[in-house]
Design a protein around this motif. Structure first.
Motif, PDB file in Angstrom:
ATOM      1  N   ALA A 132     -35.298 -22.089 -23.161  1.00  0.00           N
ATOM      2  CA  ALA A 132     -34.350 -21.541 -22.811  1.00  0.00           C
ATOM      3  C   ALA A 132     -34.197 -20.988 -21.491  1.00  0.00           C
ATOM      4  O   ALA A 132     -32.919 -21.216 -20.810  1.00  0.00           O
ATOM      5  CB  ALA A 132     -34.392 -20.556 -23.893  1.00  0.00           C
ATOM      6  N   SER A 133     -35.299 -20.510 -20.655  1.00  0.00           N
ATOM      7  CA  SER A 133     -35.344 -20.450 -19.466  1.00  0.00           C
ATOM      8  C   SER A 133     -35.180 -21.082 -18.312  1.00  0.00           C
ATOM      9  O   SER A 133     -34.227 -21.261 -17.457  1.00  0.00           O
ATOM     10  CB  SER A 133     -37.351 -19.249 -18.848  1.00  0.00           C
ATOM     11  OG  SER A 133     -37.089 -19.024 -19.514  1.00  0.00           O
ATOM     12  N   LEU A 134     -35.846 -22.739 -18.612  1.00  0.00           N
ATOM     13  CA  LEU A 134     -34.849 -24.010 -17.942  1.00  0.00           C
ATOM     14  C   LEU A 134     -33.495 -23.969 -17.470  1.00  0.00           C
ATOM     15  O   LEU A 134     -32.897 -24.185 -16.318  1.00  0.00           O
ATOM     16  CB  LEU A 134     -35.859 -25.196 -17.813  1.00  0.00           C
ATOM     17  CG  LEU A 134     -37.258 -24.910 -17.871  1.00  0.00           C
ATOM     18  CD1 LEU A 134     -38.343 -25.741 -17.571  1.00  0.00           C
ATOM     19  CD2 LEU A 134     -37.418 -24.618 -16.061  1.00  0.00           C
ATOM     20  N   ALA A 135     -33.018 -23.875 -18.930  1.00  0.00           N
ATOM     21  CA  ALA A 135     -31.647 -24.565 -19.056  1.00  0.00           C
ATOM     22  C   ALA A 135     -30.850 -22.602 -18.235  1.00  0.00           C
ATOM     23  O   ALA A 135     -29.843 -23.058 -17.653  1.00  0.00           O
ATOM     24  CB  ALA A 135     -31.127 -23.711 -20.929  1.00  0.00           C
ATOM     25  N   TRP A 136     -31.193 -21.557 -18.167  1.00  0.00           N
ATOM     26  CA  TRP A 136     -31.224 -20.488 -17.466  1.00  0.00           C
ATOM     27  C   TRP A 136     -30.916 -20.788 -16.002  1.00  0.00           C
ATOM     28  O   TRP A 136     -30.035 -20.357 -15.348  1.00  0.00           O
ATOM     29  CB  TRP A 136     -31.330 -19.598 -17.722  1.00  0.00           C
ATOM     30  CG  TRP A 136     -31.055 -18.033 -17.249  1.00  0.00           C
ATOM     31  CD1 TRP A 136     -31.543 -17.266 -16.115  1.00  0.00           C
ATOM     32  CD2 TRP A 136     -30.412 -17.355 -17.670  1.00  0.00           C
ATOM     33  NE1 TRP A 136     -30.617 -16.495 -15.534  1.00  0.00           N
ATOM     34  CE2 TRP A 136     -30.354 -15.888 -17.305  1.00  0.00           C
ATOM     35  CE3 TRP A 136     -29.872 -16.651 -18.966  1.00  0.00           C
ATOM     36  CZ2 TRP A 136     -29.154 -15.004 -17.130  1.00  0.00           C
ATOM     37  CZ3 TRP A 136     -29.166 -15.560 -18.965  1.00  0.00           C
ATOM     38  CH2 TRP A 136     -28.795 -15.009 -18.028  1.00  0.00           C
ATOM     39  N   LEU A 137     -31.969 -21.377 -15.779  1.00  0.00           N
ATOM     40  CA  LEU A 137     -32.302 -22.028 -14.299  1.00  0.00           C
ATOM     41  C   LEU A 137     -31.332 -22.614 -13.607  1.00  0.00           C
ATOM     42  O   LEU A 137     -30.408 -22.196 -12.678  1.00  0.00           O
ATOM     43  CB  LEU A 137     -32.950 -22.540 -14.275  1.00  0.00           C
ATOM     44  CG  LEU A 137     -33.866 -23.647 -12.772  1.00  0.00           C
ATOM     45  CD1 LEU A 137     -34.321 -21.986 -11.966  1.00  0.00           C
ATOM     46  CD2 LEU A 137     -35.195 -24.422 -12.700  1.00  0.00           C
ATOM     47  N   TRP A 138     -30.614 -23.701 -14.433  1.00  0.00           N
ATOM     48  CA  TRP A 138     -29.507 -24.168 -14.362  1.00  0.00           C
ATOM     49  C   TRP A 138     -27.739 -24.294 -14.278  1.00  0.00           C
ATOM     50  O   TRP A 138     -27.871 -24.064 -13.581  1.00  0.00           O
ATOM     51  CB  TRP A 138     -29.850 -25.588 -15.149  1.00  0.00           C
ATOM     52  CG  TRP A 138     -28.896 -27.630 -14.871  1.00  0.00           C
ATOM     53  CD1 TRP A 138     -28.372 -27.289 -14.204  1.00  0.00           C
ATOM     54  CD2 TRP A 138     -29.408 -28.502 -15.309  1.00  0.00           C
ATOM     55  NE1 TRP A 138     -28.034 -28.219 -13.828  1.00  0.00           N
ATOM     56  CE2 TRP A 138     -28.170 -29.415 -14.867  1.00  0.00           C
ATOM     57  CE3 TRP A 138     -29.412 -29.214 -16.332  1.00  0.00           C
ATOM     58  CZ2 TRP A 138     -28.440 -30.437 -14.878  1.00  0.00           C
ATOM     59  CZ3 TRP A 138     -30.001 -30.179 -16.735  1.00  0.00           C
ATOM     60  CH2 TRP A 138     -28.896 -31.158 -15.957  1.00  0.00           C
ATOM     61  N   MET A 139     -27.598 -23.068 -15.589  1.00  0.00           N
ATOM     62  CA  MET A 139     -26.935 -23.487 -15.779  1.00  0.00           C
ATOM     63  C   MET A 139     -26.145 -21.570 -15.141  1.00  0.00           C
ATOM     64  O   MET A 139     -25.092 -21.756 -14.473  1.00  0.00           O
ATOM     65  CB  MET A 139     -26.469 -22.927 -17.534  1.00  0.00           C
ATOM     66  CG  MET A 139     -26.547 -24.133 -18.066  1.00  0.00           C
ATOM     67  SD  MET A 139     -25.943 -24.457 -19.970  1.00  0.00           S
ATOM     68  CE  MET A 139     -27.326 -22.701 -20.167  1.00  0.00           C
TER      69      MET A 139
END
Length: 107
Positions: free
Chosen positions: A70-77
């Motif tokens: 989820a943190s990497l998704a946040w990083l991207w989005m």
């Protein structure tokens, strides 16, 4: 299914809550950002109690893998930084570890 929803919601709530503090301390956002951040962190803690397991530590350990993804998704989005291959490889390893913790056979 309930566990997946609880983990996903907890991850979003924790990241949003922590980002509110990050925004206030590191990005110069106003102090009122802390209030929704605190509410999000309370929601995060509540959602983890909904996970179907008999041990809090196991719930938290499994959550760690979900949190990383989820943190990497946040990083991207949200931060507009695309995760690189090392981010993705590390996240996959964490998810494998989380699955072993959650679904490993126990006596």
């Amino acid at each position: 299914m309930k566990t997946a929803v609880a983990y996903t919601g907890a991850a979003i709530a924790e990241i949003a809550g922590c980002f509110a503090f990050w925004g206030w301390l590191r990005l110069g956002k106003p102090a009122w950002w802390l209030f929704p951040g605190l509410l999000a962190l309370i929601l995060f803690a509540y959602l983890l109690t909904l996970v179907e397991t008999n041990a809090a530590g196991r719930a938290y350990a499994t959550y760690g893998g979900i949190y990383i993804v989820a943190s990497l998704a946040w990083l991207w989005m949200v931060e507009s930084i695309r995760p690189d291959r090392w981010d993705v490889a590390g996240a996959c390893l964490c998810l494998i570890g989380a699955a072993i913790i959650l679904w490993g056979p126990r006596g």
